[in-house]
Structures are given as structure tokens and as C-alpha cells.
Design an enzyme around this catalytic site. Sequence first.
Site, mmCIF file in Angstrom:
data_model
loop_
_atom_site.group_PDB
_atom_site.id
_atom_site.type_symbol
_atom_site.label_atom_id
_atom_site.label_comp_id
_atom_site.label_asym_id
_atom_site.label_seq_id
_atom_site.Cartn_x
_atom_site.Cartn_y
_atom_site.Cartn_z
ATOM 1 N N TYR A 139 8.848 39.919 43.717
ATOM 2 C CA TYR A 139 7.581 39.608 43.849
ATOM 3 C C TYR A 139 6.783 38.873 42.692
ATOM 4 C CZ TYR A 139 2.684 40.644 43.993
ATOM 5 O OH TYR A 139 1.148 40.414 43.970
ATOM 6 N N LYS A 154 4.930 34.795 42.441
ATOM 7 C CA LYS A 154 3.689 34.452 41.819
ATOM 8 C C LYS A 154 3.782 33.706 40.789
ATOM 9 C CE LYS A 154 1.864 37.042 45.010
ATOM 10 N NZ LYS A 154 0.933 36.528 45.926
HETATM 11 N N1 LIG Z 1 -3.636 44.541 45.144
HETATM 12 C C1 LIG Z 1 -3.437 44.061 43.926
HETATM 13 O O1 LIG Z 1 -3.429 44.842 42.963
HETATM 14 C C2 LIG Z 1 -3.026 42.628 43.695
HETATM 15 C C3 LIG Z 1 -2.898 42.193 42.392
HETATM 16 C C4 LIG Z 1 -2.527 40.757 42.082
HETATM 17 C C5 LIG Z 1 -2.408 39.793 43.385
HETATM 18 N N2 LIG Z 1 -2.606 40.427 44.589
HETATM 19 C C6 LIG Z 1 -2.290 39.446 45.622
HETATM 20 O O2 LIG Z 1 -3.456 39.443 46.372
HETATM 21 C C7 LIG Z 1 -2.989 39.270 47.863
HETATM 22 C C8 LIG Z 1 -3.534 40.393 48.795
HETATM 23 O O3 LIG Z 1 -3.161 41.612 48.129
HETATM 24 P P1 LIG Z 1 -3.593 42.892 48.869
HETATM 25 O O4 LIG Z 1 -3.615 43.803 47.905
HETATM 26 O O5 LIG Z 1 -5.208 42.730 49.229
HETATM 27 O O6 LIG Z 1 -2.519 43.113 49.966
HETATM 28 P P2 LIG Z 1 -2.865 44.216 51.155
HETATM 29 O O7 LIG Z 1 -4.102 45.211 51.177
HETATM 30 O O8 LIG Z 1 -1.132 44.722 51.383
HETATM 31 O O9 LIG Z 1 -3.107 43.087 52.543
HETATM 32 C C9 LIG Z 1 -2.014 42.379 52.873
HETATM 33 C C10 LIG Z 1 -2.654 41.469 53.979
HETATM 34 O O10 LIG Z 1 -1.593 40.702 54.626
HETATM 35 C C11 LIG Z 1 -1.206 40.612 55.847
HETATM 36 N N3 LIG Z 1 0.303 40.327 55.973
HETATM 37 C C12 LIG Z 1 1.418 41.090 55.660
HETATM 38 N N4 LIG Z 1 2.312 40.560 55.891
HETATM 39 C C13 LIG Z 1 2.032 39.437 56.706
HETATM 40 C C14 LIG Z 1 3.045 38.493 57.428
HETATM 41 N N5 LIG Z 1 4.297 38.461 57.505
HETATM 42 N N6 LIG Z 1 2.244 37.571 58.064
HETATM 43 C C15 LIG Z 1 0.913 37.635 58.016
HETATM 44 N N7 LIG Z 1 0.193 38.295 57.442
HETATM 45 C C16 LIG Z 1 0.633 39.353 56.881
HETATM 46 C C17 LIG Z 1 -1.503 41.892 56.152
HETATM 47 O O11 LIG Z 1 -1.867 42.266 57.624
HETATM 48 P P3 LIG Z 1 -0.847 42.668 58.582
HETATM 49 O O12 LIG Z 1 0.141 43.856 58.176
HETATM 50 O O13 LIG Z 1 -1.499 42.895 59.897
HETATM 51 O O14 LIG Z 1 0.258 41.522 58.766
HETATM 52 C C18 LIG Z 1 -2.713 42.151 55.634
HETATM 53 O O15 LIG Z 1 -4.043 41.598 56.082
HETATM 54 C C19 LIG Z 1 -1.517 38.865 47.540
HETATM 55 O O16 LIG Z 1 -1.110 37.910 47.650
HETATM 56 C C20 LIG Z 1 -1.200 39.765 46.592
HETATM 57 O O17 LIG Z 1 -0.261 39.536 45.871
HETATM 58 C C21 LIG Z 1 -2.812 41.763 44.750
#
Ligand SMILES: NC(=O)c1ccc[n+]([C@@H]2O[C@H](COP(=O)([O-])OP(=O)(O)OC[C@H]3O[C@@H](n4cnc5c(N)ncnc54)[C@H](OP(=O)(O)O)[C@@H]3O)[C@@H](O)[C@H]2O)c1
Length: 292
Positions: free
Chosen positions: A161, A165
Site C-alpha cells: 500500500y 502511494k
Molecule cells: N483513511 C486514512 O487514514 C487515509 C490516510 C491517507 C490516505 N488515504 C487515502 O485516501 C483515499 C480514500 O481513503 P478512505 O479512507 O476514505 O477509504 P474508504 O473509506 O475505505 O473508501 C474507499 C472508497 O473506494 C471505493 N472503492 C474501493 N475499491 C474500489 C474499486 N475496486 N473500484 C472502485 N471503487 C472502489 C469504495 O466503495 P466500494 O467499496 O463500493 O467500491 C469507497 O467508496 C485512499 O486513496 C487512501 O489511500 C486514507
Amino acid sequence: MNARDDQPELAPAAVITGATQGIGRALAEEFAKHGHTLLLVARNEAALAKTASEIAAAHDVPAHYAACDLSTLEGCNQLADVLRTKGLHCESLVNNAAIMTAGFFQDQDREELLKIVDLNMRAVVDLTRRFLPDMLARDKGGVLNVASLEGFMPVPYQATYAATKAFMISWSRSLAWEVFGSSVRICVVAPGPIETTMHEKAGAEYSRYMVYFPRMTPEAMAEAAYRRFMRGNWVIIEGFLNRVVAASVRFIPGIMLIPAVGWFFRVRDAEGNLQWPKGWKAPTGQDAGKGD
Ligand SMILES: NC(=O)c1ccc[n+]([C@@H]2O[C@H](COP(=O)([O-])OP(=O)(O)OC[C@H]3O[C@@H](n4cnc5c(N)ncnc54)[C@H](OP(=O)(O)O)[C@@H]3O)[C@@H](O)[C@H]2O)c1
């Protein structure tokens, strides 16, 4: 009619991947608040329909959706088809959808690891390559890549992961230079821990970084990301501690940095017991692995 190619003029839209929850949902709200037409993307169609209708009602903007699995080539093709069918062109692309896994690499599911590579990198390159030429031709819009603070360092137990990034940060900065001089923006945002269910889904909710690092809300992150994307910042890091981490890891030798990062990211259970590789035994019973 479009003067460039005699095609009917298409309406501009912000295409936001992973828009049904977490940061993607908050970014969708942010774009809608500023009057953008939306095309929301995720796999779960019911969740997309609900999100689109809630956002359209709250902000009085058209909110379309496309249910696609972006980890596949077919999913990316499907998204481009939906965009065309709806009479839209991609003015802003938000590459937000991503998945993570946590734990010892050799014990992680191979299919899931390949999906991380496909969704977090291949789909990002694919969608950007599809939509960027049109943005440049119109000299308008941009790409907002959602990376992570983890992209600035090697991260044991979330190695794949974090490496996706790191790719995103490097790639985004290079492209930002390539389009420099046009009005098109290419930005990467690198959030620290955010209050979403992503870590829980990966089984990392009890890791020390989740306990000791302050977490930002998706809404605060999205507000800053949108504002600074519109300003054209190449790399967006929000929060004082996150900026300190991103800047300081460059100066810490790997021999110190990697074990320290590993200490924070080692998977633990709810009682604080460390995860061990499958088939291994904790050196002197489970308590030897107690984190704190
Ligand atoms: N949360 C953190 O602490 C954090 C920190 C740094 C960076 N980020 C980054 O921020 C972004 C969002 O993270 P988040 O925490 O908001 O994630 P999240 O709550 O797990 O949401 C993920 C979203 O992506 C969709 N998704 C997953 N697999 C998919 C696929 N194969 N095709 C299309 N859509 C897909 C999911 O919907 P479905 O399951 O319906 O497809 C959901 O809408 C990511 O890039 C993550 O790396 C997050």
C-alpha cells in the site's frame, strides 16, 4: 457544437473515484458545494445512488454515478462510457479510490495484493491518461491524486500500500512539471490518518499509529484538499505534525527510520498482542508481544 471537432459540447464534471464513503464522499460534498457537476464512482451501486441523491439534494447540483470496479480494465472502460453517455467531459479527476492490506507480506492474500496494485496505481494511470489530453486541449481543469503520508517512507506491514502511494507522489509531481505553463493543475494530497473505516477493513485498527497519531476528519481533509487543489499546490500536506513527518523522514537514515515505522505499523489485536507470521510462535508466549 464544439469548435475543436464538431462534436456536441459536453458539460464539465468532476469525476470522483471512491466517492461513497470516507475522504471521497467528503471531497464529493466539497466539489458539489462549489457548484461542480459530479460523476461519482465506486463498486456498490446502491451506496452510489444514495450518495448521489443526498449530495444533489443538499447542494443543488447534478450528481451522476457509475458503478465500476476500477481495479479492472473493464471498469475503467465502463467509467469512460458512462461519462460519454451522460454527455459529460472530465474537467476534474479525483483519483481517490484505494484499498490497503496490513500484516506480514507473505501472509497477505495474493489476489488482494494485486488488486491494490491495480486500483491504487494502474487505474490512476489509466484514468489520467484518458482524461488529461482533453483537459490540456481545453486548457482547464486538473487531476487531484489522493496519496498518503505513508508514501514518503517505507512502511513495514503495509509495504505494498505505502509503495503505491510513493509511486503516486513521485508520478504526480513529475506530471505537474510536464503540464506547468498550462492552466491544468496536477496535485497530490498526502493525508495522515483520517477517521474512516479503511484501517479497520485492513485489520490495522489497533496498530500503534492508529492509537498515537491524531486523526483528522474526512471533511477537514477534503476542505483543505479542494482549496489547495484549486490554488494549484503540487503537494498538499495538511496539519503541522504531518508536515513535520513528511519533511523529517528525508533526513533519518533507513536503519533508524524503518524499524521505527515498523513499530508504529505492526498489526496488533484489541488486547495489544503483536501479530506474528503464520506458522511462527511468539518468542516467549503471547505476552512477549505485548505492545505497551
Ligand atoms: N483513511 C486514512 O487514514 C487515509 C490516510 C491517507 C490516505 N488515504 C487515502 O485516501 C483515499 C480514500 O481513503 P478512505 O479512507 O476514505 O477509504 P474508504 O473509506 O475505505 O473508501 C474507499 C472508497 O473506494 C471505493 N472503492 C474501493 N475499491 C474500489 C474499486 N475496486 N473500484 C472502485 N471503487 C472502489 C469504495 O466503495 P466500494 O467499496 O463500493 O467500491 C469507497 O467508496 C485512499 O486513496 C487512501 O489511500 C486514507
